[in-house]
Design an enzyme around this catalytic site. Structure first.
Site, short mmCIF file in Angstrom:
data_model
loop_
_atom_site.label_atom_id
_atom_site.label_comp_id
_atom_site.label_asym_id
_atom_site.label_seq_id
_atom_site.Cartn_x
_atom_site.Cartn_y
_atom_site.Cartn_z
N LYS A 182 0.80 -1.19 0.09
CA LYS A 182 0.05 0.01 0.05
C LYS A 182 0.68 1.31 -0.01
CE LYS A 182 -3.70 2.12 2.74
NZ LYS A 182 -4.56 1.94 3.90
N SER A 206 -9.50 2.11 3.41
CA SER A 206 -8.68 2.81 2.31
C SER A 206 -7.78 1.77 1.56
CB SER A 206 -7.96 3.71 3.12
OG SER A 206 -7.00 3.25 4.14
N SER A 217 -9.59 -0.38 7.46
CA SER A 217 -8.90 -0.02 6.11
C SER A 217 -8.29 -1.24 5.50
CB SER A 217 -8.24 0.94 6.12
OG SER A 217 -8.73 2.29 6.23
#
Lengths: 96, 486
Positions: free
Chosen positions: B79, B154, B178
């Protein structure tokens, strides 16, 4: 308490060092008021004698040996800076 | 030989060890797949093709020399909220669009030490603030099961990349769900470890008392393998836990499945607004577990209703403080102005998107003079009550079963103008972060072609227990064998 005025929003933006457009100020006034109204729910539970959380997992003071180690070089630390001079970050004068 | 990109980490490890495939072939297969589907999925913000192939050849050389590191030759996506030395790391924000970290996050360093190949950096809502990945400053990511739908967020880029077989596994970060929410929306496995189980050093800070990095994978065993690689104490993160790291994959191999496991069923998680298909999926999981030797125990987590307001006050307060560092001085974009003072205002106005500004504003307000006691302090007291709910529950049960989200994925654009509706998609995940405990989301069915997530929670450092329960469920079901038609 939870309905924010336009000047409340401007004051928060100032504290947060954010320049907002008029449209943003108006939108945030509406949206933040709605969120804060929803957040009023947290006033319901009785928290008399309940300590605030200070850490998700209880911690003791963390100690470590004081041993020298390499950090970033000056060049590495400055590599992402928007403006540099003389091995330093360069900014506009703070005092006029 | 199946398409190598579709392999699990576990199967790829075996084939690499047997010499049936090389790391270079595996990495090339993942890159080929990635470039074929990226135009529609858009899971990545950057792909390190040359570096990945170089690392793959190095891995093959290491293996030829007798090395058998746990992730040797396995492609992993990271990420873009996690620092990678020498590789642009934006956290989905324009303010960091040119930021090249001078060091690796500890979890990335550990992945590299374990032999993993970093394939690319995945999309995220700006500064990990969002539940759909639509708040990325660069582009949205699409749900591989239906391109009109969000992948969640996210960590939506990591979730979509794993679901679309654009990597074998990925790292995400989880502040209020997330990792688990996008895992549920994309039909993969996502695990948020106990706060402090993995190091936060080199994670771009959102809410520092809540943030944790964790694995996002195709199977539960893969999650155990990846967790094993990143867990452990780090002297550079004072909140990381100095507790022994069990051998998670070995524990799974020895697992007794559901036999004797006490599963808590929290009545507050089966609410009116729950999608009936989600409700049914979780209840079917409970029935299945009971029929294989688990004991179901009705429990109550009475302060569940306060999770979202408490979370959004604490997370935004911490974010408003953490994001004060983006001032156009040491790194990030600067918008020049006549004075230093104006430079701050102009830089932050131009550099941050709407959701980040909204959260900085909310957090600043919650911490401001006159409102601190009513919002921030009160929220931290209610947080203590939420933690006590879980402490009491885990005296009676080993794990808790719940839905990961009240509904399946929503359409792109559907909630983007209504922040409160967006926040409510996290209603079942934020409590875990507030209490610091671990949670995992695993595939548990479909509704109208979109995946449903089953969430399993455990006590602090109870990763072994949630992995055991998740693995037992996975062994008895086939959901993880379904792949999107891409």
């Amino acid at each position: 308490m939870t309905t924010l005025s336009k000047s409340d929003v401007e004051n928060i933006a100032h504290l947060a060092r954010l320049k907002l457009t008029d449209a943003e100020t108006e939108l945030f006034q509406e949206q933040l008021s709605a969120i804060l109204l929803y957040a009023e729910a947290i006033q319901q539970p009785d928290t008399t004698d309940i300590p605030p959380t200070t850490s998700a997992i209880p911690r003791h003071t963390v100690m470590r040996a004081d041993e020298p180690a390499d950090g970033l070089s000056t060049a590495e630390a400055l590599a992402n800076a928007p403006d540099t001079a003389e091995d330093s970050f360069r900014v506009k004068p703070i005092l006029p | 030989m199946p398409e190598l990109a579709k392999l699990t980490i576990e199967d790829a490890q075996m084939l690499l060890r047997e010499g049936a495939i090389s790391a270079e072939e595996l990495t090339q297969s993942v890159l080929t797949r990635l470039f074929a589907v990226e135009p529609v999925v858009q899971a990545y913000l950057s792909v390190q093709e040359d570096a990945a192939l170089d690392a793959a050849r190095t891995a093959d050389a290491r293996r030829a020399a007798g090395d058998d590191a746990p992730l040797l030759g396995i492609p992993i996506a990271v990420k873009d909220a996690i620092l990678t030395k020498g590789v642009t790391t934006t956290c989905g924000s324009k303010i960091l669009k040119n930021f090249v970290p001078p060091y690796d996050a500890t979890v990335v360093q550990k992945l590299r030490a374990a032999g993993a190949i970093i394939i690319g950096k995945t999309n995220t809502d700006e500064f990990t603030m969002g539940s759909s990945t639509e708040f990325s400053a660069f582009h949205p990511t699409h749900n591989p099961w239906n391109m009109d739908y969000v992948p969640g967020g996210s960590s939506g880029g990591s979730a979509a990349a794993v679901a679309a077989n654009e990597t074998l596994g990925a790292l995400g970060t989880d502040t209020g769900g997330s990792i688990r929410q996008p895992a549920a929306y994309c039909g993969i496995v996502g695990l948020k470890p106990t706060y402090g189980r993995a190091s936060r050093y080199g994670l771009i800070a959102h809410g520092s008392s809540l943030d944790q990095p964790g694995p996002m994978t195709k199977t539960v065993t893969d999650a155990a393998v990846l967790l094993q690689a990143i867990a452990g104490h780090d002297p550079r993160d004072a909140t990381s836990l100095d507790a022994p790291v069990p051998d998670y994959p070995a524990e799974l191999r020895r697992s007794k499945g559901f036999d004797g496991l006490r599963i808590g069923v929290p009545k507050e998680y089966f609410i009116d607004g729950l999608n009936p298909a989600v409700d049914t999926a979780v209840r079917n999981a409970l029935i299945l577990a009971e029929s294989h030797g688990a004991e179901l125990v009705e429990i109550s987590l009475p302060h569940t209703d306060f999770g979202i307001p408490v979370y959004y006050l604490i997370a935004t307060a911490e974010a408003s403080s953490n994001l004060s560092r983006y001032d156009g001085v040491r790194f990030g974009v600067r918008v020049p102005a006549d004075s230093m003072w104006e430079t701050y205002f102009e830089t932050r106005a131009a550099g941050f998107g709407a959701e980040v500004k909204r959260r900085i504003m909310l957090g600043t307000y919650a911490l401001s003079a006159g409102y601190y006691d009513a919002y921030y302090l009160k929220a931290q007291k209610v947080r203590t009550l939420i933690q006590r709910d879980f402490t009491a529950a885990f005296e009676k049960v080993d794990v808790i079963f719940a839905p990961t989200t009240p509904d399946t994925a929503f359409k792109l654009g559907q909630k983007i103008d209504d922040p409160l509706q967006m926040y409510l998609t996290d209603i079942f995940t934020v409590m875990t972060n507030l209490a610091g405990i671990p949670g995992i989301s695993i595939p548990a069915g479909f509704a109208d072609g979109l995946p449903i997530g089953l969430q399993i929670l455990g006590p602090a450092l109870g990763e072994s227990a949630i992995l055991r329960a998740a693995h037992a469920y996975e062994q008895l079901t086939d959901w993880h064998h379904d792949h999107p038609d891409l």
